[in-house]
Design an enzyme around this catalytic site. Structure first.
Site, PDB file in Angstrom:
ATOM      1  N   ARG A 237      47.869 -38.259   4.433  1.00 39.18           N
ATOM      2  CA  ARG A 237      46.967 -39.346   4.818  1.00 39.18           C
ATOM      3  C   ARG A 237      47.691 -40.675   4.625  1.00 39.18           C
ATOM      4  O   ARG A 237      48.150 -40.978   3.525  1.00 39.18           O
ATOM      5  CB  ARG A 237      45.699 -39.290   3.965  1.00 39.18           C
ATOM      6  CG  ARG A 237      44.746 -40.455   4.204  1.00 39.18           C
ATOM      7  CD  ARG A 237      43.435 -40.308   3.412  1.00 39.18           C
ATOM      8  NE  ARG A 237      42.556 -41.421   3.721  1.00 39.18           N
ATOM      9  CZ  ARG A 237      42.228 -42.385   2.852  1.00 39.18           C
ATOM     10  NH1 ARG A 237      42.663 -42.355   1.607  1.00 39.18           N
ATOM     11  NH2 ARG A 237      41.446 -43.382   3.227  1.00 39.18           N
TER      12      ARG A 237
ATOM     13  N   HIS B  73      42.921 -49.866   6.353  1.00 39.06           N
ATOM     14  CA  HIS B  73      42.937 -49.799   4.891  1.00 39.06           C
ATOM     15  C   HIS B  73      43.193 -51.223   4.382  1.00 39.06           C
ATOM     16  O   HIS B  73      44.207 -51.508   3.761  1.00 39.06           O
ATOM     17  CB  HIS B  73      43.989 -48.799   4.402  1.00 39.06           C
ATOM     18  CG  HIS B  73      43.752 -48.278   3.012  1.00 39.06           C
ATOM     19  ND1 HIS B  73      43.674 -46.928   2.716  1.00 39.06           N
ATOM     20  CD2 HIS B  73      43.595 -48.909   1.838  1.00 39.06           C
ATOM     21  CE1 HIS B  73      43.485 -46.765   1.408  1.00 39.06           C
ATOM     22  NE2 HIS B  73      43.428 -47.968   0.851  1.00 39.06           N
TER      23      HIS B  73
ATOM     24  N   GLU C   4      36.984 -47.133   2.586  1.00 43.55           N
ATOM     25  CA  GLU C   4      36.165 -47.830   1.590  1.00 43.55           C
ATOM     26  C   GLU C   4      35.644 -49.183   2.060  1.00 43.55           C
ATOM     27  O   GLU C   4      36.008 -50.230   1.497  1.00 43.55           O
ATOM     28  CB  GLU C   4      36.952 -47.994   0.281  1.00 43.55           C
ATOM     29  CG  GLU C   4      37.415 -46.682  -0.331  1.00 43.55           C
ATOM     30  CD  GLU C   4      37.955 -46.848  -1.757  1.00 43.55           C
ATOM     31  OE1 GLU C   4      38.102 -47.988  -2.208  1.00 43.55           O
ATOM     32  OE2 GLU C   4      38.207 -45.818  -2.405  1.00 43.55           O
TER      33      GLU C   4
ATOM     34  N   ASN D 266      36.067 -40.704  -1.547  1.00 38.23           N
ATOM     35  CA  ASN D 266      36.993 -41.094  -2.616  1.00 38.23           C
ATOM     36  C   ASN D 266      36.216 -41.141  -3.917  1.00 38.23           C
ATOM     37  O   ASN D 266      35.157 -41.775  -3.983  1.00 38.23           O
ATOM     38  CB  ASN D 266      37.581 -42.486  -2.347  1.00 38.23           C
ATOM     39  CG  ASN D 266      38.531 -42.492  -1.155  1.00 38.23           C
ATOM     40  OD1 ASN D 266      38.802 -41.452  -0.566  1.00 38.23           O
ATOM     41  ND2 ASN D 266      39.032 -43.663  -0.819  1.00 38.23           N
TER      42      ASN D 266
ATOM     43  N   TYR E 212      36.768 -41.589  -8.251  1.00 37.52           N
ATOM     44  CA  TYR E 212      37.630 -41.825  -9.418  1.00 37.52           C
ATOM     45  C   TYR E 212      36.864 -41.793 -10.739  1.00 37.52           C
ATOM     46  O   TYR E 212      37.381 -41.307 -11.743  1.00 37.52           O
ATOM     47  CB  TYR E 212      38.323 -43.190  -9.304  1.00 37.52           C
ATOM     48  CG  TYR E 212      39.380 -43.231  -8.220  1.00 37.52           C
ATOM     49  CD1 TYR E 212      40.684 -42.842  -8.483  1.00 37.52           C
ATOM     50  CD2 TYR E 212      39.058 -43.629  -6.924  1.00 37.52           C
ATOM     51  CE1 TYR E 212      41.656 -42.870  -7.490  1.00 37.52           C
ATOM     52  CE2 TYR E 212      40.029 -43.663  -5.923  1.00 37.52           C
ATOM     53  CZ  TYR E 212      41.323 -43.278  -6.212  1.00 37.52           C
ATOM     54  OH  TYR E 212      42.284 -43.290  -5.237  1.00 37.52           O
TER      55      TYR E 212
ATOM     56  N   GLU F 126      40.608 -39.250  -1.527  1.00 37.77           N
ATOM     57  CA  GLU F 126      41.350 -39.862  -2.636  1.00 37.77           C
ATOM     58  C   GLU F 126      40.744 -39.423  -3.953  1.00 37.77           C
ATOM     59  O   GLU F 126      39.521 -39.403  -4.114  1.00 37.77           O
ATOM     60  CB  GLU F 126      41.274 -41.405  -2.631  1.00 37.77           C
ATOM     61  CG  GLU F 126      42.149 -42.089  -1.633  1.00 37.77           C
ATOM     62  CD  GLU F 126      42.034 -43.615  -1.690  1.00 37.77           C
ATOM     63  OE1 GLU F 126      41.770 -44.158  -2.791  1.00 37.77           O
ATOM     64  OE2 GLU F 126      42.183 -44.240  -0.636  1.00 37.77           O
TER      65      GLU F 126
HETATM   66  C1  FCB Z   1      40.980 -47.009  -3.837  1.00 32.20           C
HETATM   67  C2  FCB Z   1      41.818 -47.488  -2.675  1.00 32.20           C
HETATM   68  C3  FCB Z   1      43.282 -47.143  -2.783  1.00 32.20           C
HETATM   69  C4  FCB Z   1      43.780 -47.261  -4.198  1.00 32.20           C
HETATM   70  C5  FCB Z   1      42.877 -46.522  -5.160  1.00 32.20           C
HETATM   71  C6  FCB Z   1      43.339 -46.557  -6.587  1.00 32.20           C
HETATM   72  O1  FCB Z   1      39.881 -47.839  -3.982  1.00 32.20           O
HETATM   73  O2  FCB Z   1      41.333 -46.955  -1.472  1.00 32.20           O
HETATM   74  O3  FCB Z   1      43.983 -47.958  -1.889  1.00 32.20           O
HETATM   75  O4  FCB Z   1      43.948 -48.579  -4.531  1.00 32.20           O
HETATM   76  O5  FCB Z   1      41.589 -47.036  -5.086  1.00 32.20           O
END
Ligand code: FCB
Length: 467
Positions: A77, A121, A166, A294, A296, A371
């Site tokens: 990607r 992006h 995002e 995505n 985290y 992600e």
């Molecule tokens: C996301 C982004 C990516 C990177 C990660 C850590 O929000 O899409 O570009 O910065 O976080």
């Protein structure tokens, strides 16, 4: 989940983004983007870092694709830099820029790796920001035109086209809290940006369907997992408000063809949403082959008591201005550790929860993790290796959480680790390392961290390694 075997055909990949890795900011006819302007503005990024050189991927792309192949990955990607392909954001394409991505895609195909290309992006051509940026409707029309140009050139050699990455960050961090480019702090403009990003997605999505009928269509959202501090009605209402701004502001138009009424009511004091024209929401709801997710970390909120200091910390940098437009009565609580180097809490259960929610609400919508990953302060051992055990542990637990969701019925088709290599982490510059491959910024040498070796085992066996 140790030993969990992923379904046949599950795709393992790695992710990057143009401004974070390419460098060559002034080469090949590339024009400036809002991130060039922002990162060159004193005080905006940590240590004044810019993406001028980044990981020099523009010159090292062939070597980098060899790494993707050596990792045994089935997909890569990346994002296409709009200002490299169409420097001012309108008019003729820059053939040198188009050729760069054409070579990249062709080489991926030769290596047997699916190209997954994101059209946006975050690197808006500066000229379009000067003309109003995402709060201006015309930017959505320009985006569809750019999509027609580059999709016309690369077509269905790209396996999966992703319109936006995002849009939450583009709209709220770019135009409300100002911790991302273009750094504006105008709440009403942020909501107009939300809408024009949704519209841009729909318009470009239709272009992709027409010009590359064999390619898959997707969008990537950073959906938030939001939990209440207590089960009080007020705390649950805080969750509802943040869920509307963070999640349903995008899922609504893109998947249901309408904004949720509570979002419009909650933000009525900020804007009357008159920038939404008849038919826009239906345009945004272009059917998706796959929804990119995505994930985290998670978010903990409560109703603000009106007395104690209120935090709107969302893990994306401090600002005197909230990204949570119209939700000034919500308090964001610090999360229990452990945390990554971003200060983000580690909560693999949130991954499962999110995937199961999407599966429940959109049962026919295939999903893909586009992600997931972690920044830690890596140490280079005397022998040159990077024993990034905490990253391996983070990945193991989150990928296990994806396995959990699959075992409970979620239709998840693939997983992309963020990131293939260390890169320019936006406002945090080169200080935060997310790569499974280390980049030595003075020599630009690449070295596999332990996490890269671990990820290779996973990708080549389709099974979560025990250790
Ligand atoms: C996301 C982004 C990516 C990177 C990660 C850590 O929000 O899409 O570009 O910065 O976080």
């Amino acid at each position: 989940m140790s030993g969990f075997r992923f379904p046949e055909g599950f795709v393992w990949g790695s992710a990057t983004a143009a401004y974070q890795i390419e460098g060559a900011a002034k080469e090949g006819g590339r024009g400036p983007s809002i991130w060039d302007t922002y990162s060159h503005t004193p005080g905006r990024t940590l240590n004044g870092d810019t993406g001028d050189v980044a990981a020099d991927h523009y010159h090292r792309w062939a070597e980098d694709l060899e790494q993707v192949a050596a990792l045994g990955l089935g997909a890569y990607r990346f994002s296409i830099s709009w200002p490299r392909v169409q420097p001012g954001g309108s008019g003729a394409l820059n053939q040198v820029g188009v050729d760069f991505y054409a070579r990249l895609v062709d080489r991926l195909l030769e290596l047997g790796i699916q190209p997954v290309a994101t059209l946006y992006h975050w690197d808006l051509p500066q000229e379009l920001e000067d003309a109003g940026g995402w709060p201006a409707r015309d930017t959505a029309l320009r985006f569809a035109d750019y999509a027609a140009g580059i999709v016309g050139a690369l077509g269905d050699r790209v396996h999966t086209w992703t319109t936006l990455n995002e849009p939450w960050c583009s709209a709220y961090l770019g135009y409300a809290s100002g911790v991302h480019a273009p750094g504006r702090t105008e709440p009403a403009a942020a909501l107009a940006a939300v809408h024009h990003l949704n519209l841009a997605h729909g318009l470009a999505g239709r272009v992709i369907r027409d010009l590359a009928p064999a390619a898959r269509l997707s969008v990537t959202l950073n959906l938030h997992v939001i939990r209440p501090a207590s089960d009080s009605a007020a705390d649950n209402d805080a969750v509802r408000r943040i869920d509307a701004l963070a999640n349903r502001a995008f899922l609504g138009p893109m998947l249901d063809g309408a904004y949720p009424q509570d979002l419009l009511t909650d933000t009525a004091a900020v804007t009357d949403w008159s920038f939404v024209r008849d038919g826009d929401e239906r345009t945004a709801a272009v059917p998706l082959d796959v929804l990119g997710v995505n994930y985290y970390s998670s978010t903990l909120v409560r109703a603000w008591d009106g007395v104690s200091p209120r935090s709107d910390a969302d893990g994306h940098g401090d600002s005197a201005h909230t990204p949570w437009v119209g939700a000034e009565d919500v308090d964001f609580l610090p999360q229990p550790g452990p945390h990554t180097a971003m200060g983000w809490n580690i909560d693999p259960g949130g991954m499962t929860e999110l995937l199961l929610r999407l599966h429940r609400e959109y049962p026919d919508q295939p999903l893909m993790i586009t992600e997931n990953g972690a920044a830690f302060d890596d140490v280079v051992a005397p022998d040159g290796a990077v024993h990034d055990d905490r990253r391996v542990d983070y990945l193991r637990r989150h990928i296990g959480a994806v396995g959990d969701a699959i075992a409970r019925g979620a239709d998840v088709r693939g997983y992309f680790v963020w990131s293939l290599m260390d890169n320019f982490e936006w406002a945090y510059g080169y200080d935060r390392r997310f790569g499974i491959i280390r980049v030595e910024y003075d020599t630009l040498a690449r070295t596999w961290k332990d996490s890269a070796h671990w990820y290779r085992r996973l990708a080549t066996t389709n099974q979560l390694p025990d250790a």
